[in-house]
Design an enzyme around this catalytic site. Structure first.
Site: not given
Lengths: 217, 217
Positions: A185-186, A58, A172, A56, A167-168
Site C-alpha cells: 500500500g503505502r 476486515k 518477496g 478489505d 510495515q517492515g
C-alpha cells in the site's frame, strides 16, 4: 514463479495512475478509508477493468451486518476479506452463503502483520478457516513462520500477504514463505511515481524469489 | 437505574423518525452499511443533534488504516468501536492516541453477541482493554455471564451491550448483567413504528430492571 502484487488503495490515486498500475499488478485492494472518502460509485469507476478487486473491510461483525455491508458495496468486489476469529455460527457461515449466491470470493484473515497481533489464536483461526472453506487466506509477510504454517494448513488455497514495505517486510518475504500475492500500500500510493515504485518492488521480489525457490514451501 | 438505549442504524430511517428516536434514546450507533449506502455527509445530517454518536465499524486493522478510517469519518463520531483482539502495538495504541487528539472516545469490543464467537479469548481481550484504557467496553447481552465478567474487570467504565431483540436477548438482560446501555437495531429499524418499538423495549426493560436491581453486579 512470478511476483504477484495487489495494490492497496487506501487513498485515491489519479485514474491514469490506477490504470497504469493495472498493467503491473495482480489486483487491487480497496480499504474502508477510500470507500468513505470517495464513495462506492466513484471507487467502482476508479477500478473499472481490474480483474481482481478485493474489498478489505476486515469484516468482523455478526452475519446480518457483514451481509448488509457487502450488499451496500453493490457488486464492487470480486472478493472480500473477513476476520476468521469472528467464528462461524451467526457470522462467517452466513456471510459465506451470501457471498456464494453473489459469486463473490471470501478471503479469511488468520493473522495480522503488526507487532501487537497475538498469534496464540492462529490455530483456532486456521480451524475456523478449514471449516468455512474460503477461496483464500490472508497472512502476514512480517512473520514468515506464520505464513509457512498457513501454507502448510492450506496447500492449495490462494494466500494474500500484507506487511511488505511500510510495515517492515521486504518484497518477496511473503512469496518466499508461501504466499501467492503480496499486498503493498503505502510504498506505492505515497510514492511520487507509484508505477515505478511497484516495478522496483517486483524486480526486488523477483531476485529474492530466485534465491528462495526450491527452499520455499 | 434508567434503561438507556442506543439505536443501531444500519439502514437509513426518515429524518423525522430519527429525530423522534433522539428524544427516547441515549445515543445512536452508526454502522458500515449505512455509511456505504448514504455516505458520511448524509449520515452526519441524519444524526445532527444527537449527543452520543457511536461509529461502529468494528475496527480491526493496523494503526494506519484505523486512523485513516476515523479521519475519513470527518468528526461524525463522538465514539468509535474497535476490536480489543487486534492488540496494542501497531494497532490500538496508535488509534487511541489519534482519537484522544481528536476528542473521540474509544470503546473496545471484548466479546460478541453471536453463537460462533469464541469466548476463550475473553481474558486476553480484557487484558488488552486494561492496558489501552478506553472510554468504554462492548460486550454481549446474549451471554450475561460474559457481561458480568466485563463489569467485574471494569467497575467504572461505560459498557455498551448489543444482542437485544433479533439476536435473542430480552430487553434488560444486558442492563441486569452490568451494562449501562443496550444497543438495539433490527427490532427498531424494521418496525413499522420504530419510535413505538423503542418505547415498548424501554418499558419491558424497566420492569426487568426492577426485578434484578439489587442482584445486578
Amino acid at each position: 514463479m512470478r511476483p504477484n502484487y495487489a495494490v492497496a488503495l487506501d487513498v485515491p490515486l489519479s485514474p491514469e495512475v490506477v490504470e497504469e498500475l493495472r498493467g503491473e499488478a495482480w489486483g487491487v485492494k480497496i480499504g474502508i478509508p477510500l470507500l468513505l472518502r470517495v464513495g462506492v460509485a466513484n471507487t467502482r469507476e476508479l477500478v473499472r477493468g481490474w480483474e481482481n478487486v478485493i474489498c478489505d473491510l476486515k469484516l468482523a461483525d455478526v452475519e446480518s451486518t457483514m451481509v448488509s455491508t457487502v450488499e451496500a458495496l453493490g457488486g464492487l468486489c470480486g472478493g472480500v476479506i473477513a476476520h476468521a476469529l469472528v467464528g462461524r455460527d451467526g457470522a462467517l457461515d452466513g456471510l459465506k452463503r451470501s457471498l456464494e449466491e453473489n459469486k463473490v470470493s471470501l478471503y479469511l484473515l488468520v493473522s495480522m502483520s503488526h507487532k501487537g497481533w497475538d498469534d496464540s489464536t492462529l490455530e483456532a483461526a486456521l480451524k475456523v478457516a478449514e471449516a468455512v472453506d474460503p477461496e483464500g487466506l490472508v497472512g502476514p509477510a512480517t512473520r514468515p513462520w506464520v505464513l509457512r504454517r498457513v501454507r502448510e494448513a492450506f496447500p492449495h488455497k490462494l494466500i494474500l500477504s500484507p506487511g511488505v514495505g511500510a510495515q517492515g517486510a521486504s518484497p518477496g518475504d511473503g512469496l518466499c514463505a508461501g504466499a501467492d500475492v503480496e499486498i503493498v500500500g503505502r510504498t506505492i500510493y505515497t510514492s511520487p511515481d507509484p508505477v515505478e515504485a511497484l516495478r522496483k518492488i517486483k524486480t526486488y521480489a523477483q531476485e529474492k524469489l530466485m534465491s528462495c525457490e526450491g527452499t520455499a514451501p
